[in-house]
Motif scaffolding. Structure first.
Motif, PDB file in Angstrom:
ATOM      1  N   ALA A 189       0.821  -1.210   0.000  1.00 14.97           N
ATOM      2  CA  ALA A 189       0.000   0.000   0.000  1.00 14.97           C
ATOM      3  C   ALA A 189       0.857   1.263   0.000  1.00 14.97           C
ATOM      4  CB  ALA A 189      -0.940  -0.008   1.200  1.00 14.97           C
ATOM      5  N   GLN A 190       2.013   1.223   0.664  1.00 12.04           N
ATOM      6  CA  GLN A 190       2.849   2.422   0.773  1.00 12.04           C
ATOM      7  C   GLN A 190       3.437   2.866  -0.562  1.00 12.04           C
ATOM      8  OE1 GLN A 190       6.328  -0.125   2.806  1.00 12.04           O
ATOM      9  NE2 GLN A 190       6.826   2.033   2.700  1.00 12.04           N
ATOM     10  N   TRP A 191       3.530   1.943  -1.531  1.00 11.54           N
ATOM     11  CA  TRP A 191       4.111   2.267  -2.834  1.00 11.54           C
ATOM     12  C   TRP A 191       3.106   2.192  -3.982  1.00 11.54           C
ATOM     13  CZ3 TRP A 191       7.936   4.368  -0.815  1.00 11.54           C
ATOM     14  CH2 TRP A 191       8.880   3.741  -0.006  1.00 11.54           C
ATOM     15  N   ARG A 192       1.896   1.770  -3.733  1.00 10.79           N
ATOM     16  CA  ARG A 192       0.991   1.393  -4.819  1.00 10.79           C
ATOM     17  C   ARG A 192       0.660   2.560  -5.748  1.00 10.79           C
ATOM     18  NH1 ARG A 192      -3.700  -2.120  -2.681  1.00 10.79           N
ATOM     19  NH2 ARG A 192      -1.811  -3.216  -1.994  1.00 10.79           N
ATOM     20  N   PRO A 193       0.861   2.388  -7.066  1.00  9.96           N
ATOM     21  CA  PRO A 193       0.528   3.439  -8.038  1.00  9.96           C
ATOM     22  C   PRO A 193      -0.978   3.662  -8.126  1.00  9.96           C
ATOM     23  CG  PRO A 193       2.065   1.832  -8.970  1.00  9.96           C
ATOM     24  CD  PRO A 193       1.536   1.245  -7.700  1.00  9.96           C
ATOM     25  N   GLY A 194      -1.356   4.905  -8.327  1.00  3.44           N
ATOM     26  CA  GLY A 194      -2.761   5.239  -8.503  1.00  3.44           C
ATOM     27  C   GLY A 194      -3.123   5.385  -9.967  1.00  3.44           C
ATOM     28  N   ILE A 195      -4.407   5.539 -10.229  1.00  2.00           N
ATOM     29  CA  ILE A 195      -4.904   5.664 -11.599  1.00  2.00           C
ATOM     30  C   ILE A 195      -4.672   7.074 -12.126  1.00  2.00           C
ATOM     31  CG2 ILE A 195      -6.989   5.661 -13.033  1.00  2.00           C
ATOM     32  CD1 ILE A 195      -8.034   3.370 -11.330  1.00  2.00           C
ATOM     33  N   LYS A 196      -4.133   7.155 -13.339  1.00  2.00           N
ATOM     34  CA  LYS A 196      -3.890   8.440 -13.999  1.00  2.00           C
ATOM     35  C   LYS A 196      -4.350   8.412 -15.452  1.00  2.00           C
ATOM     36  CE  LYS A 196      -0.153  11.718 -15.048  1.00  2.00           C
ATOM     37  NZ  LYS A 196       1.297  11.991 -14.874  1.00  2.00           N
ATOM     38  N   ALA A 197      -4.141   7.279 -16.134  1.00  3.54           N
ATOM     39  CA  ALA A 197      -4.480   7.163 -17.557  1.00  3.54           C
ATOM     40  C   ALA A 197      -5.992   7.207 -17.751  1.00  3.54           C
ATOM     41  CB  ALA A 197      -3.911   5.867 -18.125  1.00  3.54           C
ATOM     42  N   PRO A 198      -6.450   7.700 -18.902  1.00  2.00           N
ATOM     43  CA  PRO A 198      -7.889   7.799 -19.141  1.00  2.00           C
ATOM     44  C   PRO A 198      -8.581   6.463 -19.366  1.00  2.00           C
ATOM     45  CG  PRO A 198      -6.655   8.499 -21.075  1.00  2.00           C
ATOM     46  CD  PRO A 198      -5.652   8.317 -19.982  1.00  2.00           C
ATOM     47  N   GLU A 199      -7.813   5.439 -19.754  1.00  2.00           N
ATOM     48  CA  GLU A 199      -8.420   4.141 -20.065  1.00  2.00           C
ATOM     49  C   GLU A 199      -7.637   3.041 -19.350  1.00  2.00           C
ATOM     50  OE1 GLU A 199     -10.079   1.733 -24.022  1.00  2.00           O
ATOM     51  OE2 GLU A 199      -8.722   3.443 -24.251  1.00  2.00           O
ATOM     52  N   VAL A 200      -8.283   2.408 -18.376  1.00  2.00           N
ATOM     53  CA  VAL A 200      -7.599   1.386 -17.580  1.00  2.00           C
ATOM     54  C   VAL A 200      -8.482   0.143 -17.456  1.00  2.00           C
ATOM     55  CG1 VAL A 200      -6.358   3.140 -16.253  1.00  2.00           C
ATOM     56  CG2 VAL A 200      -8.475   2.155 -15.334  1.00  2.00           C
ATOM     57  N   VAL A 201      -7.853  -0.955 -17.050  1.00  2.00           N
ATOM     58  CA  VAL A 201      -8.555  -2.210 -16.764  1.00  2.00           C
ATOM     59  C   VAL A 201      -8.239  -2.574 -15.321  1.00  2.00           C
ATOM     60  CG1 VAL A 201      -8.742  -4.658 -17.285  1.00  2.00           C
ATOM     61  CG2 VAL A 201      -8.421  -3.019 -19.142  1.00  2.00           C
TER      62      VAL A 201
END
Length: 248
Positions: free
Chosen positions: A164-176
Motif C-alpha cells: 500500500a505504501q508504494w501502490r501506483p494510482g490511476i492516472k491514464a484515461p483508459e484502464v482495466v
C-alpha cells in the motif's frame, strides 16, 4: 582485453551497452518489430537512457534489447516513462536510487531461454554497479483486450499487488481493473502461461504490480506497472543472478 562497453559474455550470447547512434537505431528497429508492427519506435526518453543490446555470437545478430533510466530517488519519478500513465505520488517517498526498465523485447524468431538469462545478468551488473535499490517499469501484454488475460490479471491481484505504501494510482484515461475472483489451480497454471516472460521473472524475484492495467492504444499493449525492491530479492535468487552476471 575486454571491450569497454561489454557487460556480459556468456556462451552463445553477449550483452553490451549501445556505443553509437547506429546501435540505438538497431535497438529501435527491434522494438518496432516487436511493439509496432514495423513502424518506427523512438521517443524523447531514448536520449536519457542507456541502451543494452544482447547479441548472438559470433554472428552479431541482435536478439534482445532494453533501456534503463537512472533516477537518484523517487523525487525524480516525474522524469520516467511510467509517470505518463500512473499516479506515482506514493513512490515519490522512496529515498534510494531507482532504475526504470523500458522497451524490453526479445526477437520473435529467437526462443532460447538463455537470452532472458543473459539480459537479466547484464541488468544485475548494472543495478549492482549503480547502487540501485528499486527497479521498476511497465510490463506489457500484447493487444489492448483484457479478455485473453483475465486469469493472469486476477492472479496479479490475488498474489502480487504492490504494498500500500508504494501502490501506483490511476492516472491514464483508459484502464482495466483486475478481477477479484479467486482462481482454481488449473486457472493459476493458465494465468502464469499468459504472462509475459519479463513479468514472470519480476514476480519470481519478489516483484509487485499495480492494481490495474493501462490501455495503450498507440503501442497496442496493456501496461502493468511493476516494481522490484532489490533488497527484497531472495538470497538464492540473488546468487543465481550474480553468478550469471559474473560471465565466463
Amino acid at each position: 582485453m575486454a571491450e569497454p562497453d561489454m557487460l556480459l559474455n556468456r556462451g552463445r550470447y553477449r550483452a553490451r551497452l549501445a556505443a553509437s547512434a547506429a546501435d540505438v537505431a538497431a535497438a529501435q528497429a527491434l522494438r518496432a518489430q516487436c511493439f509496432r508492427s514495423g513502424c518506427t519506435d523512438s521517443d524523447a526518453f531514448d536520449s536519457e537512457c542507456c541502451h543494452v543490446l544482447v547479441e548472438e555470437q559470433p554472428g552479431g545478430a541482435l536478439v534482445c534489447c532494453f533501456r534503463l533510466l537512472l533516477l537518484e530517488s523517487g523525487a525524480e519519478l516525474a522524469r520516467s516513462y511510467s509517470a505518463q500513465f500512473y499516479d506515482l505520488t506514493a513512490l515519490q517517498a522512496f529515498e534510494g536510487r531507482m532504475a526504470e526498465l523500458g522497451r524490453f523485447c526479445i526477437h520473435p524468431n529467437w526462443q532460447d531461454a538463455d537470452i532472458l538469462r543473459v539480459a537479466w545478468g547484464a541488468m544485475t551488473g548494472l543495478v549492482d554497479g549503480q547502487g540501485v535499490q528499486m527497479l521498476f517499469g511497465c510490463s506489457s501484454f500484447a493487444g489492448i483486450s483484457a479478455a485473453p488475460y483475465a486469469e493472469a490479471l486476477a492472479l496479479l491481484r490475488q498474489r502480487h499487488l504492490a504494498p500500500a505504501q508504494w501502490r501506483p494510482g490511476i492516472k491514464a484515461p483508459e484502464v482495466v481493473c483486475f478481477g477479484a475472483e479467486p482462481l482454481r489451480e488449473a486457472e493459476t497454471k493458465k494465468a502464469l502461461q499468459k504472462m509475459p516472460p519479463l513479468l514472470r521473472t519480476y514476480l519470481l524475484m519478489g516483484g509487485w504490480v499495480s492494481d490495474h492495467a493501462v490501455v495503450d492504444r498507440q503501442m497496442n499493449t496493456l501496461h502493468v506497472f511493476t516494481g522490484l525492491e532489490i533488497g527484497a530479492i531472495p538470497d538464492t535468487r540473488k546468487r543465481l543472478l550474480r553468478a550469471v552476471a559474473g560471465g565466463d
